[in-house]
Design a protein around this motif. Structure first.
Motif, PDB file in Angstrom:
ATOM      1  N   PHE A 140       0.847  -1.194   0.000  1.00  0.00           N
ATOM      2  CA  PHE A 140       0.000   0.000   0.000  1.00  0.00           C
ATOM      3  C   PHE A 140       0.882   1.242   0.000  1.00  0.00           C
ATOM      4  O   PHE A 140       1.961   1.268   0.630  1.00  0.00           O
ATOM      5  N   ALA A 141       0.432   2.295  -0.657  1.00  0.00           N
ATOM      6  CA  ALA A 141       1.161   3.577  -0.669  1.00  0.00           C
ATOM      7  C   ALA A 141       1.014   4.275   0.695  1.00  0.00           C
ATOM      8  O   ALA A 141       0.242   3.856   1.563  1.00  0.00           O
ATOM      9  N   ILE A 142       1.760   5.379   0.877  1.00  0.00           N
ATOM     10  CA  ILE A 142       1.712   6.146   2.133  1.00  0.00           C
ATOM     11  C   ILE A 142       0.383   6.894   2.200  1.00  0.00           C
ATOM     12  O   ILE A 142       0.073   7.692   1.308  1.00  0.00           O
ATOM     13  N   PRO A 143      -0.405   6.650   3.259  1.00  0.00           N
ATOM     14  CA  PRO A 143      -1.710   7.333   3.320  1.00  0.00           C
ATOM     15  C   PRO A 143      -1.625   8.711   3.981  1.00  0.00           C
ATOM     16  O   PRO A 143      -2.496   9.550   3.763  1.00  0.00           O
ATOM     17  N   ASN A 144      -0.568   8.893   4.830  1.00  0.00           N
ATOM     18  CA  ASN A 144      -0.449  10.127   5.617  1.00  0.00           C
ATOM     19  C   ASN A 144      -1.701  10.371   6.442  1.00  0.00           C
ATOM     20  O   ASN A 144      -2.117  11.520   6.658  1.00  0.00           O
ATOM     21  N   GLN A 145      -2.292   9.303   6.849  1.00  0.00           N
ATOM     22  CA  GLN A 145      -3.474   9.401   7.717  1.00  0.00           C
ATOM     23  C   GLN A 145      -3.624   8.069   8.435  1.00  0.00           C
ATOM     24  O   GLN A 145      -3.429   7.005   7.854  1.00  0.00           O
ATOM     25  N   ALA A 146      -3.912   8.154   9.707  1.00  0.00           N
ATOM     26  CA  ALA A 146      -4.091   6.942  10.499  1.00  0.00           C
ATOM     27  C   ALA A 146      -5.458   6.330  10.220  1.00  0.00           C
ATOM     28  O   ALA A 146      -6.419   7.037   9.914  1.00  0.00           O
ATOM     29  N   GLY A 147      -5.463   4.999  10.286  1.00  0.00           N
ATOM     30  CA  GLY A 147      -6.740   4.315  10.092  1.00  0.00           C
ATOM     31  C   GLY A 147      -6.558   2.811   9.929  1.00  0.00           C
ATOM     32  O   GLY A 147      -5.446   2.317   9.738  1.00  0.00           O
ATOM     33  N   GLU A 148      -7.650   2.098  10.014  1.00  0.00           N
ATOM     34  CA  GLU A 148      -7.651   0.640   9.886  1.00  0.00           C
ATOM     35  C   GLU A 148      -8.488   0.245   8.677  1.00  0.00           C
ATOM     36  O   GLU A 148      -9.650   0.641   8.550  1.00  0.00           O
ATOM     37  N   LEU A 149      -7.886  -0.507   7.787  1.00  0.00           N
ATOM     38  CA  LEU A 149      -8.573  -0.982   6.579  1.00  0.00           C
ATOM     39  C   LEU A 149      -8.890  -2.466   6.737  1.00  0.00           C
ATOM     40  O   LEU A 149      -8.004  -3.267   7.037  1.00  0.00           O
ATOM     41  N   SER A 150     -10.171  -2.848   6.545  1.00  0.00           N
ATOM     42  CA  SER A 150     -10.554  -4.268   6.507  1.00  0.00           C
ATOM     43  C   SER A 150     -10.443  -4.745   5.064  1.00  0.00           C
ATOM     44  O   SER A 150     -11.003  -4.119   4.145  1.00  0.00           O
ATOM     45  N   LEU A 151      -9.765  -5.867   4.874  1.00  0.00           N
ATOM     46  CA  LEU A 151      -9.463  -6.359   3.525  1.00  0.00           C
ATOM     47  C   LEU A 151      -9.975  -7.778   3.332  1.00  0.00           C
ATOM     48  O   LEU A 151      -9.939  -8.603   4.252  1.00  0.00           O
ATOM     49  N   LYS A 152     -10.450  -8.050   2.109  1.00  0.00           N
ATOM     50  CA  LYS A 152     -10.818  -9.414   1.694  1.00  0.00           C
ATOM     51  C   LYS A 152     -10.229  -9.617   0.300  1.00  0.00           C
ATOM     52  O   LYS A 152     -10.581  -8.904  -0.645  1.00  0.00           O
ATOM     53  N   LEU A 153      -9.331 -10.579   0.188  1.00  0.00           N
ATOM     54  CA  LEU A 153      -8.707 -10.861  -1.101  1.00  0.00           C
ATOM     55  C   LEU A 153      -9.473 -11.997  -1.775  1.00  0.00           C
ATOM     56  O   LEU A 153      -9.478 -13.129  -1.301  1.00  0.00           O
ATOM     57  N   HIS A 154     -10.156 -11.662  -2.876  1.00  0.00           N
ATOM     58  CA  HIS A 154     -10.896 -12.692  -3.623  1.00  0.00           C
ATOM     59  C   HIS A 154      -9.904 -13.630  -4.307  1.00  0.00           C
ATOM     60  O   HIS A 154      -8.994 -13.177  -5.020  1.00  0.00           O
ATOM     61  N   VAL A 155     -10.081 -14.919  -4.088  1.00  0.00           N
ATOM     62  CA  VAL A 155      -9.201 -15.924  -4.701  1.00  0.00           C
ATOM     63  C   VAL A 155     -10.053 -17.032  -5.316  1.00  0.00           C
ATOM     64  O   VAL A 155     -11.256 -17.117  -5.093  1.00  0.00           O
ATOM     65  N   GLU A 156      -9.384 -17.900  -6.099  1.00  0.00           N
ATOM     66  CA  GLU A 156     -10.071 -19.035  -6.717  1.00  0.00           C
ATOM     67  C   GLU A 156     -10.579 -19.975  -5.623  1.00  0.00           C
ATOM     68  O   GLU A 156     -10.046 -20.001  -4.506  1.00  0.00           O
ATOM     69  N   PRO A 157     -11.623 -20.764  -5.927  1.00  0.00           N
ATOM     70  CA  PRO A 157     -12.233 -21.610  -4.895  1.00  0.00           C
ATOM     71  C   PRO A 157     -11.240 -22.523  -4.193  1.00  0.00           C
ATOM     72  O   PRO A 157     -11.389 -22.799  -3.004  1.00  0.00           O
ATOM     73  N   TRP A 158     -10.238 -23.042  -4.929  1.00  0.00           N
ATOM     74  CA  TRP A 158      -9.311 -23.977  -4.298  1.00  0.00           C
ATOM     75  C   TRP A 158      -8.357 -23.312  -3.293  1.00  0.00           C
ATOM     76  O   TRP A 158      -7.668 -23.979  -2.542  1.00  0.00           O
ATOM     77  N   LEU A 159      -8.354 -21.943  -3.283  1.00  0.00           N
ATOM     78  CA  LEU A 159      -7.539 -21.217  -2.308  1.00  0.00           C
ATOM     79  C   LEU A 159      -8.375 -20.595  -1.199  1.00  0.00           C
ATOM     80  O   LEU A 159      -7.830 -19.971  -0.281  1.00  0.00           O
ATOM     81  N   LYS A 160      -9.694 -20.709  -1.286  1.00  0.00           N
ATOM     82  CA  LYS A 160     -10.541 -20.273  -0.193  1.00  0.00           C
ATOM     83  C   LYS A 160     -10.426 -21.282   0.951  1.00  0.00           C
ATOM     84  O   LYS A 160      -9.881 -22.373   0.776  1.00  0.00           O
ATOM     85  N   GLY A 161     -10.937 -20.945   2.101  1.00  0.00           N
ATOM     86  CA  GLY A 161     -10.829 -21.850   3.235  1.00  0.00           C
ATOM     87  C   GLY A 161     -12.089 -21.859   4.074  1.00  0.00           C
ATOM     88  O   GLY A 161     -12.934 -20.949   3.978  1.00  0.00           O
ATOM     89  N   TYR A 162     -12.213 -22.898   4.889  1.00  0.00           N
ATOM     90  CA  TYR A 162     -13.351 -22.964   5.813  1.00  0.00           C
ATOM     91  C   TYR A 162     -12.994 -22.149   7.078  1.00  0.00           C
ATOM     92  O   TYR A 162     -12.748 -22.691   8.150  1.00  0.00           O
ATOM     93  N   TRP A 163     -12.968 -20.815   6.904  1.00  0.00           N
ATOM     94  CA  TRP A 163     -12.526 -19.923   7.982  1.00  0.00           C
ATOM     95  C   TRP A 163     -13.608 -19.696   9.040  1.00  0.00           C
ATOM     96  O   TRP A 163     -13.300 -19.306  10.168  1.00  0.00           O
ATOM     97  N   ASN A 164     -14.839 -19.884   8.677  1.00  0.00           N
ATOM     98  CA  ASN A 164     -15.957 -19.676   9.612  1.00  0.00           C
ATOM     99  C   ASN A 164     -15.865 -18.311  10.301  1.00  0.00           C
ATOM    100  O   ASN A 164     -15.960 -18.174  11.516  1.00  0.00           O
ATOM    101  N   TYR A 165     -15.695 -17.275   9.471  1.00  0.00           N
ATOM    102  CA  TYR A 165     -15.544 -15.928  10.030  1.00  0.00           C
ATOM    103  C   TYR A 165     -16.754 -15.483  10.849  1.00  0.00           C
ATOM    104  O   TYR A 165     -16.600 -14.907  11.924  1.00  0.00           O
ATOM    105  N   PRO A 166     -17.994 -15.781  10.358  1.00  0.00           N
ATOM    106  CA  PRO A 166     -19.130 -15.318  11.188  1.00  0.00           C
ATOM    107  C   PRO A 166     -19.310 -16.142  12.452  1.00  0.00           C
ATOM    108  O   PRO A 166     -20.049 -15.748  13.357  1.00  0.00           O
ATOM    109  N   GLY A 167     -18.685 -17.293  12.506  1.00  0.00           N
ATOM    110  CA  GLY A 167     -18.850 -18.155  13.665  1.00  0.00           C
ATOM    111  C   GLY A 167     -19.968 -19.155  13.532  1.00  0.00           C
ATOM    112  O   GLY A 167     -20.107 -20.050  14.380  1.00  0.00           O
ATOM    113  N   ASP A 168     -20.788 -19.013  12.516  1.00  0.00           N
ATOM    114  CA  ASP A 168     -21.900 -19.958  12.335  1.00  0.00           C
ATOM    115  C   ASP A 168     -21.958 -20.502  10.907  1.00  0.00           C
ATOM    116  O   ASP A 168     -22.997 -20.895  10.428  1.00  0.00           O
ATOM    117  N   ALA A 169     -20.822 -20.511  10.235  1.00  0.00           N
ATOM    118  CA  ALA A 169     -20.772 -20.967   8.839  1.00  0.00           C
ATOM    119  C   ALA A 169     -19.549 -21.839   8.625  1.00  0.00           C
ATOM    120  O   ALA A 169     -18.715 -21.586   7.758  1.00  0.00           O
TER     121      ALA A 169
END
Length: 739
Positions: free
Chosen positions: A681-710
């Motif tokens: 990432f380039a220099i933002p010159n500003q503080a902050g938190e970015l939430s990121l999701k990297l879309h990948v092919e199905p074989w690189l996805k995982g059973y992460w169960n991020y919501p806790g019920d999936a």
């Protein structure tokens, strides 16, 4: 030649086969059942008498031998002549002394008894008598073609000149009333009791029609040489007899008169002009010669029975080439017409063979054609039937060219034979493939089959491989068989394999010629990821084609033989013993922390389950992964279906910070090297938190169960980028600034 000790002898078996052992090693052949002498009961002492000799294979002499025979013809018990012939022959006997003679046979080769027939009736050999008269009628009716008026022949009324022993005219420039009779000889019982038309050609001309077994009188004019000219027309086939009788009154030297009954008869053959072969089933024809023409119906499968009819044709014209519209003869009989097939389409095809190459011909009453209900042809396409050789009929030869035929067909194969190659699967990521990742087949080793046609007897149908007659390949590309029911079957028992485009089908079936091959190009199956992690394993699977997939446009299917059921075809053991490794994988994206005044790097890596112990997977960096790619282009898709791009959630008022795949911040896509990569990432010159999701092919996805019920849902890797925050080193437990 003397051979001593252990000397060797070389034997040339071909020389033995060709050697002449004087009959000691006779291999057999057609034997003669009996010989026949056949003649009519009248003869003239001033003319030669025709005698027919026949070598008969069976009791009724419906078949004559095709081998050479030799007989001694005897007259009054003394050898008169040696006669050699094949089947039958005419010979002549002279007896100028007049009176009765006894005819017979002496030595015969092959040896067999003989029988005597006078006027078509058998008599005992002791009564095989022929009377030679000094005065009488004589004529020789030439063999003729049915329905055609034959060549003219002469009727002689002669008496023997006592000085020269030659025949001299009995009448000159006179017209006499002669009684003519007509009889059927062979067949003795006719289906069509046709009349014989007899014509007197010298003026005053005349004509009479004589019923079989009947007689008619006709005025016959004899010219100055004592010869009358006649012609006959018999509109049927067979051997018939024409007889003539005239009552001649002569003066006695002692006074008064005497009436002599002068008679003569002659047998002649009336032969068909030709033959015609025709279809029986009117709705199963293919005159167009195009297997895709709507009017090109299927007649039969190769080697399977179909019906045809044969007619013996009446004469219509001398240059006749098509006997299909000629009047059919009903009295013709033959023990076996030799027939062959002549391919019509494909025009470069082979002729094939007929199942019935010899056709017995004998019609029932009222029938005009001989029906053959068990004919067959060994090939694919259309064909005509022709005579295989000249037809020998009662001493008359009908040329093989005197035949015509309708087109028979269309003929299909009886069944198909499938020969498959050995396909080779191609890894998608160098030395391995991820579960859920599509893979293909190596170029030149894609699944392919050769499709051949066979007849009902298991012989290859060569013509099926020619052009549009290879009906496994539809000539219209859009209509070609794409193996719509093909499927994949795993052989490991560890995971399910299916088409990666399921329920659709990936790839397409291409068709090649020379040889005729169907090959599956661009297919991409994949092993489906299980919810439970798996340790690496080697693939082994089958590609299964259904019976429909291996059937052609006519529904001719793949069978083990002509009587077996339709079956599918399976490419078995694909990838067996090939170390085709499958890995259970995922992509991991790590959090990143940094000051707002600097660019920020987020590591990412691919992992795979290297082992499973007591149900617990061991995730390991996939250092062999040099093929997985990622894209940092901004994605607006917040779901899990997208396979490319970076979804961001920016803090309020935060600049539109873009991600890159290189430290120079110039590339938006990248590939893992030894299983690792980075987001920059380039220099933002500003503080902050970015939430990121990297879309990948199905074989690189995982059973992460991020919501806790999936727990059963695949998710893209997620992480956070923190600007203006420094979290310190991971190995430092507590950090405090001191003065």
């Amino acid at each position: 030649m003397v051979i001593n000790g252990n000397g060797n002898v070389d034997v040339d078996l071909s020389a033995v086969d060709d050697a002449d052992f004087g009959g000691m090693c006779d291999k057999g052949g057609v034997s003669v059942d009996h010989y026949r002498l056949e003649f009519t009961s009248d003869a003239l002492s001033c003319a030669a008498k025709d005698i027919l000799l026949r070598a008969c294979v069976n009791a009724d002499c419906s078949t004559q031998t095709s081998d050479l025979s030799s007989v001694e013809l005897t007259k009054n018990g003394v050898k008169y002549a040696d006669v050699g012939f094949t089947g039958s022959a005419q010979t002549q006997v002279w007896h100028p002394d007049g009176g009765s003679v006894l005819l017979g046979l002496g030595a015969t080769a092959p040896s067999a008894p003989y029988r005597c027939y006078i006027d078509g009736a058998q008599v005992s050999n002791s009564l095989c008598l022929l009377n030679f008269a000094d005065t009488g009628l004589y004529f020789d009716v030439p063999d003729s073609t049915a329905c055609k008026t034959g060549n003219s022949f002469n009727l002689f009324a002669v008496t023997k000149d006592t000085q020269t022993q030659q025949c001299k005219p009995l009448f000159a420039n006179q017209t006499k009333t002669v009684n003519f009779g007509f009889d059927y000889l062979r067949p003795a019982t006719v289906n069509n009791p046709a009349k014989l038309t007899l014509n007197s050609l010298l003026s005053p001309t005349g004509s009479v029609a004589i019923d079989g077994g009947g007689t008619q009188t006709m005025q016959v004019h004899f010219n100055g040489e004592g010869v009358a000219s006649l012609s006959a027309n018999y509109p049927e086939a067979g051997v018939v007899k024409l007889s003539a009788e005239y009552q001649h009154t002569v003066s006695r030297p002692a006074g008064g008169s005497e009436t002599l009954v002068l008679s003569h008869s002659d047998n002649f053959t009336s032969a068909p002009a030709g033959f015609h072969f025709a279809n029986v089933a009117a709705n199963s024809r293919c005159d167009a010669g195009d297997p895709y023409d709507a009017g090109c119906k299927v007649l039969a499968a190769a080697g399977e029975p179909f019906s045809m009819q044969v007619t013996a044709a009446c004469w219509q014209s001398d240059d006749d080439k098509d006997f299909g519209d000629n009047t059919a003869l009903q009295n013709f009989e033959h023990n076996g017409l030799s027939v062959i097939s002549q391919v019509v389409q494909p025009d470069t095809g082979v002729n094939g063979v007929l199942g019935r190459d010899s056709l017995a011909f004998s019609l029932s009453s009222g029938a005009s054609a001989q029906f053959i209900n068990d004919q067959s042809w060994s090939e694919v396409g259309t064909m005509k039937v022709a005579l295989g050789s000249d037809v020998s009929f009662e001493g008359v030869t009908i040329p093989a060219s005197h035949a015509s035929s309708e087109v028979f067909g269309r003929f299909t194969p009886a069944y198909l034979s499938i020969t498959g190659n050995t396909p080779e699967a191609d890894q998608s990521c160098g030395t391995f493939t991820y579960l859920d990742q599509p893979f293909g087949f190596k170029t030149g080793a894609e699944p392919s089959i050769q499709v051949a046609g066979f007849d009902a007897q298991g012989r290859v149908t060569t013509n099926y491989q020619i052009g549009d007659w290879w009906r496994y390949k539809h000539r219209d590309e859009a209509e070609r068989n794409q193996w719509p029911e093909r499927s994949y079957q795993d052989s490991t028992g560890l995971a399910v394999i299916a088409d990666s485009q399921a329920p659709a089908l990936s790839g397409q079936v291409n068709y090649l010629s020379y040889p005729n091959v169907a090959e599956l190009i661009g297919a991409e199956p994949s092993y489906q990821r299980t919810k439970t992690p798996l340790a690496p394993f080697n693939a082994e699977f089958a590609l299964v084609l259904s019976a429909q997939d291996v059937s052609d446009e006519d529904g001719i299917c793949y069978q083990d033989n002509a009587t077996a059921p339709c079956r599918g075809f399976t490419f078995s053991d694909i990838a067996k013993d090939k170390a085709f490794e499958l890995r259970y994988g995922r992509l991991v994206l790590e959090n990143g922390y940094g000051p707002q005044s600097e660019s920020l790097r987020l590591p990412l890596r691919s992992e795979y389950v290297s082992s499973v112990t007591a149900g617990v997977p061991a995730w390991t960096l996939n250092g062999d992964d040099n093929c997985s790619v990622f894209n940092t282009q901004t994605s607006l898709d917040a779901g899990e279906t997208a396979t490319s791009g970076l979804y961001r959630v920016l803090p309020s008022g935060f600049p539109d910070l873009q991600a890159y795949s290189d430290s120079g911040l110039s590339l938006r896509s990248g590939a893992l090297v030894n299983g690792v990569g980075n987001l920059y990432f380039a220099i933002p010159n500003q503080a902050g938190e970015l939430s990121l999701k990297l879309h990948v092919e199905p074989w690189l996805k995982g059973y992460w169960n991020y919501p806790g019920d999936a727990a059963d849902t695949l998710f893209d890797p997620r992480a956070n980028a923190y600007f203006g925050t420094y979290r310190g080193h991971d190995k430092i437990i507590y950090w405090r600034e001191v003065k």
